[in-house]
Scaffold this active site. Structure first.
Site, PDB file in Angstrom:
ATOM      1  N   GLU A   1       0.802  -1.224   0.000  1.00  0.00           N
ATOM      2  CA  GLU A   1       0.000   0.000   0.000  1.00  0.00           C
ATOM      3  C   GLU A   1       0.833   1.271   0.000  1.00  0.00           C
ATOM      4  OE1 GLU A   1      -0.774  -2.666   1.747  1.00  0.00           O
ATOM      5  OE2 GLU A   1      -2.795  -3.198   1.119  1.00  0.00           O
TER       6      GLU A   1
ATOM      7  N   HIS B   1     -11.132  -5.155  10.083  1.00  0.00           N
ATOM      8  CA  HIS B   1     -11.665  -5.051   8.717  1.00  0.00           C
ATOM      9  C   HIS B   1     -13.044  -4.399   8.663  1.00  0.00           C
ATOM     10  CE1 HIS B   1      -8.672  -8.284   8.028  1.00  0.00           C
ATOM     11  NE2 HIS B   1      -8.694  -7.932   6.764  1.00  0.00           N
TER      12      HIS B   1
HETATM   13  C1  LIG Z   1      -2.309  -4.438   4.242  1.00  0.00           C
HETATM   14  C2  LIG Z   1      -3.300  -5.375   3.653  1.00  0.00           C
HETATM   15  N1  LIG Z   1      -3.570  -5.306   2.331  1.00  0.00           N
HETATM   16  C3  LIG Z   1      -4.447  -6.158   1.766  1.00  0.00           C
HETATM   17  C4  LIG Z   1      -5.087  -7.100   2.518  1.00  0.00           C
HETATM   18  C5  LIG Z   1      -6.094  -8.067   1.891  1.00  0.00           C
HETATM   19  N2  LIG Z   1      -5.590  -9.437   1.930  1.00  0.00           N
HETATM   20  C6  LIG Z   1      -6.032 -10.323   2.831  1.00  0.00           C
HETATM   21  S1  LIG Z   1      -5.295 -11.801   2.677  1.00  0.00           S
HETATM   22  C7  LIG Z   1      -4.358 -11.277   1.398  1.00  0.00           C
HETATM   23  C8  LIG Z   1      -3.400 -12.202   0.748  1.00  0.00           C
HETATM   24  C9  LIG Z   1      -2.249 -12.588   1.600  1.00  0.00           C
HETATM   25  O1  LIG Z   1      -1.406 -13.427   0.898  1.00  0.00           O
HETATM   26  P1  LIG Z   1      -0.162 -14.124   1.565  1.00  0.00           P
HETATM   27  O2  LIG Z   1       0.628 -13.138   2.351  1.00  0.00           O
HETATM   28  O3  LIG Z   1       0.536 -14.868   0.505  1.00  0.00           O
HETATM   29  O4  LIG Z   1      -0.797 -15.118   2.641  1.00  0.00           O
HETATM   30  P2  LIG Z   1      -1.739 -16.374   2.349  1.00  0.00           P
HETATM   31  O5  LIG Z   1      -3.116 -15.864   2.292  1.00  0.00           O
HETATM   32  O6  LIG Z   1      -1.325 -16.993   1.087  1.00  0.00           O
HETATM   33  O7  LIG Z   1      -1.542 -17.255   3.536  1.00  0.00           O
HETATM   34  C10 LIG Z   1      -4.660  -9.953   1.083  1.00  0.00           C
HETATM   35  C11 LIG Z   1      -4.065  -9.179  -0.004  1.00  0.00           C
HETATM   36  C12 LIG Z   1      -4.818  -7.115   3.905  1.00  0.00           C
HETATM   37  N3  LIG Z   1      -5.437  -7.967   4.729  1.00  0.00           N
HETATM   38  N4  LIG Z   1      -3.925  -6.261   4.442  1.00  0.00           N
END
Ligand SMILES: Cc1ncc(C[n+]2csc(CCOP(=O)(O)OP(=O)(O)O)c2C)c(N)n1
Ligand SMILES: [Mg+2]
Lengths: 352, 325
Positions: B56, B125
């Site tokens: 972000e 959230h």
């Molecule tokens: C700062 C932020 N940006 C966007 C999100 C939305 N979001 C929730 S889960 C996710 C994906 C996370 O991916 P990863 O770090 O690979 O973890 P995984 O879900 O694969 O375990 C996103 C973008 C968030 N929670 N926090």
């Protein structure tokens, strides 16, 4: 550095040989059964689980392999996809499931839900739903460990996606400068929500492993097959030893595949919310990829391996699986029977 | 001509229309335009529609830099809280350059995010963080409550030469409403009287407009005539429309999904106190309780404002008797 003799470890890091392999398989099965029960709840008891739940199926070898090196008082700080870790730490599944169901008897009294499990009594202080931020908090736990000198280290788990946050870079730099006792486990499950990691990671775009990021901080980095708990154990053990010896952090990329979709469908209530198909299929139309990785299911593969090496027999494997199923089913029944919290309880816990 | 549209689709329609109108408008964010089949990508190509990593600070900072140098980026941030990891960019970068450059530079960037998803998403959230942004000179804050406003205000936000935070209540995403076809621009800084009335003024924001209108409907059955005002933009804030209504009714209920002291209601209450003095007989704020948002349903319901709380507050301001000095 003199190693403090660990008390009987919940992570059984003191066990060796066949016992430990059986322990590892048992934990992997318990995680898988728990996650499948959560997923089934969306169908069998619609509405019971609210918001967004995220499963760790596919991550079992990474979680268990890494935590098999843990000593009893080491801190564990995962991301919001957090069900698997406390299962290994020995947190009662009843309280865990009750939290996912938002019940009074839940681990956090229904305040946190699936994304925010916490069990500080087992050195699991909590998780953040804001991607990447827990990497800094885990680094703070490592500061505690360094200052308190009780021989603790920190296991910090986070996703491939999280490694694109500023908090990742800032934290690893500080941990390296301050030589903090922490193992950073970058769980590359190949997806960031709906995005394949090759679309957003500079190392991946260049054809390099994500552990290459370690070079930026001049700390050890390694990539390991995250579907093989023994391989994970070996690499993480080295990183943990380094942390315990006061030499600072390491970055371990465990590469595996998330077997369920990112989470249940996001929708506005009262529309039902369920688990959709995996993004490989639903978004990218790539069923082949999904099937290929499904055939590398870490739980199944480890089972086969232990049968082959006679660490397990068909009968002992089935006993482990039946016990896990019973334990999880009991947790579901317990959670369903647990009351919802009373509305006014919401006013508690705002301040310490 | 108008057609029925879902709130979420109305936003998308506005972005598409503005991208067609102005080649400088670009659109990017996480988890969008993932494959060649993406309709936006198909229409506008990879240069103008991009997928971003979970970064972000860079996503917003890049949007600001691109805006300072000739583009008009729309950054999809999904949930307003994700902006918090980049709050320097939002609060202390984007709104400052115009002023610091003595009026030479402009930053026409739109930061689009959903907010206030009260559906079991727990503490991180479900929040409303507009209060923190509406008091920052140089930054505009938009909170549409209907599909038509969603379209019209997005068009205005993209055309505006200032940084605009465009916040859409996630709870309204699937709500349907009439949306004017073709070019439709709702000017920033103009409140809308969603329901005229004479007995009491209800000022509501975002998702709460829907609750306020439902409450007004119920109150009408009891012959209570409530005027429902939606500021639509919190910065600039249309104080005059609110104050004129309060001068007429003398009684006001402010409905805001945020906790009391981080609500827009508290700001509006201050404006009313100053500008409707002598007319104001009673005021109540219906806000979220002073807690983080809990996960479990009964807890969440308890904390967040609802129709009943609005009805009850209206009745209390109507029966309020001024205490003799
Ligand atoms: C700062 C932020 N940006 C966007 C999100 C939305 N979001 C929730 S889960 C996710 C994906 C996370 O991916 P990863 O770090 O690979 O973890 P995984 O879900 O694969 O375990 C996103 C973008 C968030 N929670 N926090
Ligand atoms: Mg991932």
């Amino acid at each position: 550095m003199p190693k403090k003799k660990a008390r009987k470890s919940s992570a059984r890091s003191t066990q060796s040989g066949s016992d430990q392999l059986r322990w590892m398989y048992t934990q992997m099965v318990r995680i898988r059964e728990f996650e499948e029960a959560v997923k089934r709840t969306f169908i069998h008891h619609p509405g019971v689980i609210r918001g967004h739940s995220h499963l760790g199926d596919g991550a079992e070898a990474s979680i268990v392999g890494a935590l098999s090196t843990r000593h009893d008082t080491d801190f564990v700080m995962p991301s919001y996809r957090c069900h698997g870790y406390p299962i290994v730490l020995g947190t009662p599944l009843r309280q865990m499931m009750a939290e996912v169901f938002g019940r009074k008897d839940g681990l956090c009294g229904g305040f946190g839900g699936s994304m925010h499990l916490a069990d500080p009594s087992r050195h699991f202080p909590g998780t953040s739903g804001i991607i990447g931020q827990s990497i800094a908090q885990a680094t703070g736990a490592a500061l505690t460990a360094q200052v308190k000198k009780k021989g603790q280290i920190v296991y910090c788990f986070f996703g491939d996606g999280a490694s694109k946050q500023g908090a990742f870079f800032e934290s690893l730099n500080m941990a390296a400068v301050w030589k903090l006792p922490i193992v950073y486990v970058l769980e590359n499950n190949q997806y960031q929500a709906y995005t394949h990691f090759s679309l957003e990671d500079a190392n991946a775009v260049a054809g390099d492993p994500l552990s290459k990021k370690a070079e930026a901080f001049s700390i050890p980095g390694a990539t390991v097959d995250g579907t093989d708990p023994v391989a994970v154990q070996k690499v993480v053990a080295k990183a943990a030893d380094r942390a315990r010896a006061g030499k600072g952090p390491s970055l371990v990329e465990t590469k595996f595949y998330r077997l369920s979709a990112h989470g249940n469908v996001i929708t506005v209530p009262p529309l039902p919310t369920q688990f959709p198909e995996h993004e490989a299929v639903a978004v990218y139309g790539n069923r082949k990829e999904f099937e290929r990785w499904k055939s590398k299911d870490p739980v199944k593969r480890f089972r086969e391996r232990l049968l082959k090496s006679r660490v397990l027999t068909q009968a002992s494997a089935k006993r482990i699986e039946a016990a896990a199923r019973t334990e999880v089913e009991d947790a579901v029944q317990f959670a369903l029977a647990s009351p919802l919290p009373a509305p006014e309880e919401a006013l508690q816990h705002v301040y310490a | 001509m108008a057609r029925e549209m879902m709130y979420g689709d109305a936003i998308a329609a506005a972005i598409i229309a503005e991208m067609q109108r102005d080649p400088n408008v670009i659109f990017y964010g996480q988890n969008m335009a993932m494959t060649e089949r993406d309709p936006m990508l198909k229409k506008f190509g990879k240069e103008r529609v991009r997928i971003a990593p979970i970064s972000e600070t860079a996503e917003i900072g890049i949007g600001i830099g691109a805006a300072m140098t000739g583009l008009r980026p729309v950054v999809e941030l999904w949930m307003s809280e994700f902006m918090l990891v980049a709050f320097d960019q939002v609060i202390n970068e984007a709104p400052r350059f115009r002023y610091m450059s003595g009026g030479q530079v402009s930053v026409p960037v739109v930061l689009k995010a959903g907010y206030g998803f009260c559906a079991g998403w727990a503490g991180q959230h479900s929040n409303c963080i507009y209060h923190t942004m509406m008091g920052i000179p140089g930054l505009k804050v938009v909170v549409p409550s209907t599909p038509a406003d969603a379209k019209g205000l997005m068009a205005a936000a993209i055309r505006d030469n200032n940084p605009v935070v465009y916040l859409h209540p996630y709870m309204l995403t699937l709500d349907k409403g009439e949306v004017p076809d073709g070019e439709y621009v709702v000017p920033l800084g103009v409140a809308d009287i969603k329901r005229p009335g004479t007995d009491v003024t209800i000022v509501a924001i975002g998702w709460m407009v829907k609750k306020a209108l439902a409450a007004a409907e119920r109150l009408a059955e009891e012959n209570i005539s409530a005027e429902v005002i939606d500021p639509r933009t919190l910065a600039p804030l249309d104080v005059a429309t609110v104050v004129n209504s309060v001068r007429k009714t003398g009684r006001v209920v402010l409905v805001d999904q945020a906790p009391r002291h981080s609500s827009a209601a508290v700001v509006i209450a201050g404006e009313i106190a100053e500008h409707a003095v002598g007319f104001l007989r009673a005021l109540r704020m219906v806000t979220a309780l002073d807690t983080p948002i809990p996960y479990s349903e009964p807890l969440e319901n308890y904390v967040v404002p609802n129709e009943e709380k609005v009805v009850e507050a209206v009745k209390s301001v109507l029966t309020h008797k001024a205490v003799a000095a």
